[in-house]
Design a protein around this motif. Structure first.
Motif, PDB file in Angstrom:
ATOM      1  N   LEU A   1       4.803 -41.491  81.670  1.00  0.00           N
ATOM      2  CA  LEU A   1       3.821 -40.427  81.060  1.00  0.00           C
ATOM      3  C   LEU A   1       2.888 -40.962  79.936  1.00  0.00           C
TER       4      LEU A   1
ATOM      5  N   VAL B   1      -2.097 -35.927  79.053  1.00  0.00           N
ATOM      6  CA  VAL B   1      -1.720 -34.661  78.665  1.00  0.00           C
ATOM      7  C   VAL B   1      -2.736 -33.967  77.901  1.00  0.00           C
TER       8      VAL B   1
ATOM      9  N   TRP C   1       0.273 -39.842  77.314  1.00  0.00           N
ATOM     10  CA  TRP C   1       0.158 -38.554  76.435  1.00  0.00           C
ATOM     11  C   TRP C   1      -1.347 -38.238  76.287  1.00  0.00           C
TER      12      TRP C   1
ATOM     13  N   LEU D   1       5.857 -34.057  83.560  1.00  0.00           N
ATOM     14  CA  LEU D   1       6.134 -34.753  82.135  1.00  0.00           C
ATOM     15  C   LEU D   1       7.334 -35.775  82.363  1.00  0.00           C
TER      16      LEU D   1
ATOM     17  N   LEU E   1       9.393 -32.991  74.014  1.00  0.00           N
ATOM     18  CA  LEU E   1       8.118 -32.561  74.962  1.00  0.00           C
ATOM     19  C   LEU E   1       7.557 -31.366  74.455  1.00  0.00           C
TER      20      LEU E   1
ATOM     21  N   HIS F   1       7.500 -30.004  83.201  1.00  0.00           N
ATOM     22  CA  HIS F   1       6.199 -30.071  83.643  1.00  0.00           C
ATOM     23  C   HIS F   1       5.298 -29.224  83.107  1.00  0.00           C
TER      24      HIS F   1
END
Length: 113
Positions: A91, A96, A93, A87, A4, A50
């Protein structure tokens, strides 16, 4: 958890002028001001991995209103509009990356245009 951190690091350090430092024992990425911090092992009552991300006015409320399972108001910086993003679970990405870019643009006026 190292994966991560590595993935978020790759996203954040791709932006111009970004530095990384430890803040409260976790990575914080800055471009003159901090814009993303990761908590891979959780923090306080949020025991899940997170991010905390800078965000322009209204974004925090919008994201939490859209998905209160994924997004939340983080302690300490939530009153300034920052948004938390879980996270864990399923998830995406791309989400993100978008949130990290928005955070970067929030603290870097020249990147907003």
């Amino acid at each position: 958890m190292a994966d991560l951190v590595s993935r978020v690091r790759a996203i954040c350090t791709a932006f111009p002028g970004v530095t990384e430092k430890l803040s409260h024992g976790t990575p914080l990425w800055s471009a003159r001001k901090g814009f993303v911090q990761i908590w891979p092992d959780g923090h306080h009552d949020n025991t899940f991995p997170h991010l905390w991300c800078a965000a322009p006015p209204g974004v925090q409320e919008s994201l939490i209103g859209r998905d209160s399972r994924r997004y939340f108001r983080p302690p300490y910086v939530g009153h300034r509009g920052w948004v938390g993003m879980r996270l864990d679970g399923d998830l995406d990405w791309d989400d993100v990356e978008e949130l990290c870019e928005l955070a970067y643009r929030t603290v870097t006026p020249a990147a907003r245009g």
